[in-house]
Structures are given as structure tokens and as C-alpha cells.
Design an enzyme around this catalytic site. Structure first.
Site, mmCIF file in Angstrom:
data_model
loop_
_atom_site.group_PDB
_atom_site.id
_atom_site.type_symbol
_atom_site.label_atom_id
_atom_site.label_comp_id
_atom_site.label_asym_id
_atom_site.label_seq_id
_atom_site.Cartn_x
_atom_site.Cartn_y
_atom_site.Cartn_z
ATOM 1 C CB SER A 148 -0.936 -0.002 1.309
ATOM 2 O OG SER A 148 -1.421 1.172 1.524
ATOM 3 C CE1 TYR A 161 -4.363 -1.957 4.585
ATOM 4 C CE2 TYR A 161 -3.287 0.360 4.581
ATOM 5 C CZ TYR A 161 -4.042 -0.478 3.887
ATOM 6 O OH TYR A 161 -3.937 -0.661 2.535
#
Length: 255
Positions: A148, A161
Site C-alpha cells: 500500500s 495497517y
């Protein structure tokens, strides 16, 4: 037919970027293994691919469970006798906020922290742990990990995350070094804001969506654009590329 006769496992292929990758990989000639925990989604993608005349097999998989991962790999080998491509796409993010708190280090409960890492980071590790021996024996293989933009930039508000995705980036680099001698390539994609169910709740907020559209290309990405990047890295078109950390983010990482 850039992936003709290749066997490709795609985790989290039941929706979003994984679904698009499964469709594109199959159209390019691969037999796609849809490793997905959501049975309805997995069967739906399998049916969609088979209806186009391409090859796909759905295997229900929880990538955070080592026994389940081991069973997946054993089943693929018993049926196809090889694994050429592994796209570690499965992960959880903002769409899981009802289950896990997406917040700063100070505000994230330990259980939530551990659960997020168990899927996003441990799941990638477990898939690699059980697929790599097959690829080493074959003396060939191709791993694409999906991280990401959070993995390479200091994006606030979802620290577990972010940590999990940063771990995927670092793991990709070291595996590229460790396994290149076996003719195994390892690369990593870092998507920015992509229009998938994972961030739909965020995109539905006009003020937040406006921020996402502030990058150089002025829009959020499409899941098929991430899938095309994965296809490039999974194909022989990138045969001299390994250890690459590739943003697919509309230019966000350069501003």
C-alpha cells in the site's frame, strides 16, 4: 497470452483488485487459483472466469491459518503439479473498521493490532513460506506482493495497517535478495487510493474524496489498473526486474 499455461495463485481474488487480477491473468492464459475466504465471492469469480472460456479454480482459504495455507498449496500441487505465480493480494483495511480499530498506536487495542498484522503481514509470510519450496524445486517462480502507499509514506490514522504494509515492503526486498539465485523474482506493488469496497466508505465522503483526488492525475485509481501492474510484474515482460517497490498511486508518492 502473456501467462500461457502458467499456474497462478491469487489471494483475496473474490473482490476488488484481486478479482480484476484473476480475470486478467486468466484472459492472458493462466490457470488461476482463487484463494479467497468468502465462499460466495470466490465461487462467483470462478464462475465468471469459466463462463469466458478461461481456467479458474476456487479454493476457500484463510491466509492467516498456516494449516489452511498448507492445504491450499498441497491441493494446487496435487492438481496442477506446479506453481508459477503467487500474487499475495489479500488484506484488510478501512472496510474492516467495524471489526478492527483503524487508529494511531496509542488508540489501537493489542488484539486489533495482532489481527490486522496476522492477515496483512503474516498471511503474506505464510503463503511465501509454503509456495517458495515449490518454486525452489522448479528453479523458477514469480511472487508479487500487494502492499500500500501506507507502506512507503507516513499516512496517519491506521497505524497497524501501515505497519503491516510496511512489513510487506521490507519482506519483498529481502526475499528478492534471498531467492534470486533460484530464478525466483519478488516484486511489490503499493497502490494508492483505489476505488474498491475496501475504501468505499471513505470515498462516499465528498470532503475526503476531494483529498484523494488531489494527486497529479486528479482521480482515484481503478482496480484493473492495479491488476495490470501485477500482470506486468508476473509476466516475462519484467524478466529482469526483482526487488521493485512500485507505487500505483496516480503520483501521490512524488508530491
Amino acid at each position: 497470452m502473456r501467462l500461457k499455461n502458467k499456474v497462478a495463485i491469487i489471494t483475496g481474488a473474490g473482490s476488488g483488485q484481486g478479482k480484476e487480477a484473476a480475470k486478467i491473468f486468466a484472459a492472458e492464459g493462466a490457470h488461476v487459483v482463487i484463494a479467497e475466504w468468502n465462499e460466495d465471492n470466490g465461487k462467483s469469480v470462478e464462475k465468471e472466469i469459466l463462463n469466458t472460456g478461461h481456467k479458474a479454480t476456487f479454493i476457500k482459504t484463510d491466509i492467516s491459518d498456516e494449516n489452511n495455507v498448507k492445504e491450499l498449496v498441497e491441493q494446487v500441487i496435487s492438481q496442477k503439479h506446479r506453481i508459477d505465480i503467487l500474487f499475495n493480494n489479500a488484506g484488510i483495511g478501512f472496510s474492516s473498521r467495524s471489526q478492527y480499530k483503524m487508529a494511531s498506536v496509542l488508540e489501537t487495542p493489542l488484539d486489533d493490532w495482532n489481527n490486522i498484522l496476522s492477515i496483512n503481514l503474516n498471511g503474506t509470510y505464510l503463503m511465501c513460506k509454503h509456495v517458495l519450496p515449490i518454486m525452489i524445486e522448479q528453479q523458477s517462480g514469480n511472487i508479487v506482493n500487494n502492499s500500500s502507499l501506507n507502506g512507503i509514506l507516513g499516512v496517519t490514522g491506521a497505524d497497524a495497517y501501515t505497519a503491516s504494509k510496511g512489513g510487506v515492503v521490507a519482506l519483498s526486498r529481502v526475499m528478492a535478495v534471498d531467492y534470486g539465485k533460484y530464478n525466483i523474482r519478488v516484486n511489490c506493488i503499493c497502490p494508492g487510493a483505489i476505488d474498491t469496497p475496501m475504501i468505499q466508505e471513505v470515498l462516499d465522503n465528498p470532503e475526503i474524496a476531494k483529498n484523494y483526488e488531489a494527486g497529479p492525475l486528479g482521480r482515484v485509481g481503478k482496480p484493473e489498473e492495479v491488476a495490470q501492474a501485477a500482470l506486468f510484474l508476473a509476466s516475462e515482460e519484467s524478466s529482469y526486474i526483482t526487488g521493485l517497490i512500485m507505487p500505483v498511486d496516480g503520483g501521490w508518492s512524488v508530491v
